[in-house]
Design a protein around this motif. Structure first.
Motif, PDB file in Angstrom:
ATOM      1  N   SER A  39       0.737  -1.044   0.067  1.00  0.00           N
ATOM      2  CA  SER A  39      -0.056  -0.070   0.024  1.00  0.00           C
ATOM      3  C   SER A  39       0.855   1.245  -0.147  1.00  0.00           C
ATOM      4  CB  SER A  39      -0.953   0.089   1.250  1.00  0.00           C
ATOM      5  OG  SER A  39      -1.628   1.045   1.404  1.00  0.00           O
ATOM      6  N   SER A  40       0.312   2.321  -0.660  1.00  0.00           N
ATOM      7  CA  SER A  40       1.008   3.475  -0.295  1.00  0.00           C
ATOM      8  C   SER A  40       0.729   4.344   0.667  1.00  0.00           C
ATOM      9  CB  SER A  40       0.956   4.409  -2.004  1.00  0.00           C
ATOM     10  OG  SER A  40      -0.613   4.595  -2.025  1.00  0.00           O
ATOM     11  N   GLU A  41      -0.101   3.873   1.691  1.00  0.00           N
ATOM     12  CA  GLU A  41      -0.580   4.572   2.770  1.00  0.00           C
ATOM     13  C   GLU A  41       0.681   4.515   3.575  1.00  0.00           C
ATOM     14  OE1 GLU A  41      -3.675   2.145   4.547  1.00  0.00           O
ATOM     15  OE2 GLU A  41      -4.802   2.491   2.919  1.00  0.00           O
ATOM     16  N   ALA A  42       0.687   5.463   4.700  1.00  0.00           N
ATOM     17  CA  ALA A  42       1.582   6.029   5.569  1.00  0.00           C
ATOM     18  C   ALA A  42       1.964   4.908   6.556  1.00  0.00           C
ATOM     19  CB  ALA A  42       1.081   6.979   6.600  1.00  0.00           C
ATOM     20  N   GLY A  43       3.313   4.566   6.591  1.00  0.00           N
ATOM     21  CA  GLY A  43       3.909   3.446   7.209  1.00  0.00           C
ATOM     22  C   GLY A  43       4.241   2.272   6.442  1.00  0.00           C
ATOM     23  N   SER A  44       3.836   2.221   5.094  1.00  0.00           N
ATOM     24  CA  SER A  44       4.300   1.140   4.048  1.00  0.00           C
ATOM     25  C   SER A  44       4.552   1.996   2.933  1.00  0.00           C
ATOM     26  CB  SER A  44       2.883   0.155   3.761  1.00  0.00           C
ATOM     27  OG  SER A  44       1.955   0.998   3.249  1.00  0.00           O
ATOM     28  N   PRO A  91      13.076  -4.058   7.902  1.00  0.00           N
ATOM     29  CA  PRO A  91      12.833  -3.708   9.388  1.00  0.00           C
ATOM     30  C   PRO A  91      13.991  -2.831  10.136  1.00  0.00           C
ATOM     31  CG  PRO A  91      12.174  -6.067   8.961  1.00  0.00           C
ATOM     32  CD  PRO A  91      12.947  -5.232   7.492  1.00  0.00           C
ATOM     33  N   ALA A  92      15.249  -3.153   9.428  1.00  0.00           N
ATOM     34  CA  ALA A  92      16.263  -2.414  10.118  1.00  0.00           C
ATOM     35  C   ALA A  92      16.154  -0.949  10.077  1.00  0.00           C
ATOM     36  CB  ALA A  92      17.493  -2.757   9.526  1.00  0.00           C
ATOM     37  N   VAL A  93      15.205  -0.361   9.474  1.00  0.00           N
ATOM     38  CA  VAL A  93      15.045   0.872   9.420  1.00  0.00           C
ATOM     39  C   VAL A  93      13.703   1.524   9.845  1.00  0.00           C
ATOM     40  CG1 VAL A  93      16.696   1.181   7.415  1.00  0.00           C
ATOM     41  CG2 VAL A  93      14.327   1.017   6.960  1.00  0.00           C
ATOM     42  N   PRO A 400      14.120   7.006   5.534  1.00  0.00           N
ATOM     43  CA  PRO A 400      15.016   5.906   4.867  1.00  0.00           C
ATOM     44  C   PRO A 400      14.511   5.370   3.466  1.00  0.00           C
ATOM     45  CG  PRO A 400      12.989   5.349   6.157  1.00  0.00           C
ATOM     46  CD  PRO A 400      13.224   6.525   6.263  1.00  0.00           C
ATOM     47  N   GLN A 401      15.276   4.630   2.853  1.00  0.00           N
ATOM     48  CA  GLN A 401      15.228   4.010   1.599  1.00  0.00           C
ATOM     49  C   GLN A 401      14.849   2.385   1.562  1.00  0.00           C
ATOM     50  OE1 GLN A 401      15.598   5.327  -1.716  1.00  0.00           O
ATOM     51  NE2 GLN A 401      15.180   7.173  -0.857  1.00  0.00           N
ATOM     52  N   PRO A 402      13.967   1.969   0.638  1.00  0.00           N
ATOM     53  CA  PRO A 402      14.010   0.537   0.659  1.00  0.00           C
ATOM     54  C   PRO A 402      15.078  -0.230   0.052  1.00  0.00           C
ATOM     55  CG  PRO A 402      12.066   1.837  -0.519  1.00  0.00           C
ATOM     56  CD  PRO A 402      13.232   2.673  -0.295  1.00  0.00           C
ATOM     57  N   GLY A 403      14.975  -1.273   0.573  1.00  0.00           N
ATOM     58  CA  GLY A 403      16.462  -1.999  -0.099  1.00  0.00           C
ATOM     59  C   GLY A 403      16.851  -2.831   1.327  1.00  0.00           C
ATOM     60  N   ARG A 404      17.890  -3.859   0.958  1.00  0.00           N
ATOM     61  CA  ARG A 404      18.546  -4.595   1.907  1.00  0.00           C
ATOM     62  C   ARG A 404      19.744  -4.036   2.360  1.00  0.00           C
ATOM     63  NH1 ARG A 404      19.466 -10.011  -1.003  1.00  0.00           N
ATOM     64  NH2 ARG A 404      19.879  -8.643  -2.836  1.00  0.00           N
TER      65      ARG A 404
END
Length: 414
Positions: A39-44, A91-93, A400-404
């Motif tokens: 989802s593009s909602e806040a928190g995701s 989850p790290a960010v 933060p940025q998405p990614g591992r």
């Protein structure tokens, strides 16, 4: 010294075999399908036009350029998309504050912006002179401001992404830019003035090795091959590119660009399929392409005056190219293999370096010669905000940025 935490999501040491990658393919269809439903909602993290879940399933055999990975490098999530992991926040960010960090090279400061309100919420000294980039650490637990002056000196200013507050700067010689090897083993300081690539332990910040690059004046930007074994770096003041072996820490090849010594290659970015490097050239006013296996120059496309920064969209379908001298952004479509759009900043500007919001909708980019930051909606192509910051706004990142894990620069994630 506020050193980064030892929190790495690495594969076990040793070669990553073909069977390891094949074993991942069976589960990738489910993983990509789940990512596409975000989802593009806040928190995701939302996905703008996510790739179909059949992409991985149809990929089949492991391509040759992924058969032998850099030891210790996390295996790619997809054999056809280097950036497949850049759809979801780790989850790290989870406890990191969403903020935009802007290094102001001429003001020697960092401006902090709330991306939700477009308001400046903080400003502090960069801890050194001429801050150039804000670089996320490999483990994503620290942001570093690279200060490359005074000549013969330099420093890194650590920032805690949970609070947005700086720690104490510490000396690192001539850090114009910084990257991290894909195995997380080294922080790779790009010492532009010293014509050197310096390998540091990213936890103790002790220098391990210096790779002198005297034939690469103006070394500044780079990216890694899909297997992590090699990197391609730009030599801004010589119109050429340098290839080096990451594990051996040796120069492999020098590539002279067609524009010759008058060229000024800037940002470097690997295509999602891992087969082609794109290089922005600020004098040639466009982008060169180089084959990531043969290292041959394969073409050039004119994009606009002062081509400078390169950013892959969150869905891995397109490449954003900032044209700094004319205040525009060009869009390259990987599937169509051509430019499909060009947009000018209303009222002009000097778009330089930046990054995309986590959901991929807003492109945050510094206005290098205007002391401002632009927030650009790349879905509807609207300028959402023009935010005054310090002089010489340069390599900003939104975090933060998405990614591992991060390979550095302004948040190149894999």
């Amino acid at each position: 010294m506020n050193r980064q935490r030892n929190h790495r999501s690495c594969a076990p040491n040793g070669e990553t075999s073909r069977s390891t990658i094949h074993s991942l393919i069976a589960s990738l269809t489910v993983l990509v399908a789940v990512a596409g439903c975000a989802s593009s909602e806040a928190g995701s993290v939302g996905v703008v036009n996510p790739p179909p879940s059949s992409t991985v399933a149809a990929a089949g055999a492991v391509p040759p350029h992924l058969e032998k990975l850099l030891p210790g490098m996390p295996p790619p999530l997809s054999p056809t998309d280097v950036y497949a992991a850049d759809r979801e926040l780790s989850p790290a960010v989870a406890d990191h504050r969403p903020l935009v960090y802007v290094p102001n090279s001429e003001s020697h400061s960092v401006t902090v912006i709330d991306p939700g309100t477009f308001q400046v919420v903080d400003s502090y000294p960069a801890g050194g002179r001429e801050p150039q980039h804000v670089v996320p650490s490999y483990d994503m637990q620290t942001l570093y401001v690279t200060n490359d002056l005074p000549i013969g000196g330099g420093s890194l200013l650590p920032i805690d992404p949970r609070t947005g507050k700086p720690g104490e700067p510490f000396p690192v010689r001539d850090p114009y830019n910084m990257y991290f090897t894909p195995d997380g083993r080294y922080a790779l300081v790009v010492a532009e003035a010293d014509k050197s690539l310096d390998f540091y332990d990213p936890h103790t910040w002790q220098k391990v090795h210096s790779l002198a690059v005297p034939d690469c004046a103006g070394v500044d930007h780079m990216d890694f091959t899909a297997d992590g074994r090699f990197a391609l770096a730009s030599c801004e003041f010589m119109g050429r590119m340098l290839v080096f072996d990451v594990a051996e820490r040796t120069v492999v090849k020098m590539i002279d660009l067609p524009g010759g010594r008058s060229g000024k290659p800037q940002d470097v970015k690997l295509s999602p399929d891992g087969r082609t490097f794109f290089i922005a050239d600020m004098v040639a006013d466009g982008v060169y392409t180089i084959d990531a296996s043969s290292w041959e120059n394969t073409g050039f496309v004119s994009t606009g005056k002062g081509a400078h920064g390169l950013y892959v969209t969150r869905d891995s379908k397109q490449l954003l190219i900032t044209n700094r001298h004319e205040g525009s952004i060009s869009v390259w479509d990987f599937a169509e293999n051509k430019l499909v759009h060009k947009w000018f900043i209303p009222g002009g500007g000097s778009p330089d370096m930046g990054n995309l919001s986590a959901d991929g909708r807003i492109f945050w980019v510094s206005g290098r010669h205007h002391g401002e930051v632009y927030a650009i909606d790349i879905v509807n192509w609207n300028l959402l905000a023009r935010i005054p910051v310090g002089r010489g706004a340069h390599g900003l990142t939104i975090w933060p940025q998405p990614g591992r894990y991060s390979t550095g620069h302004t948040g190149v994630m894999r």
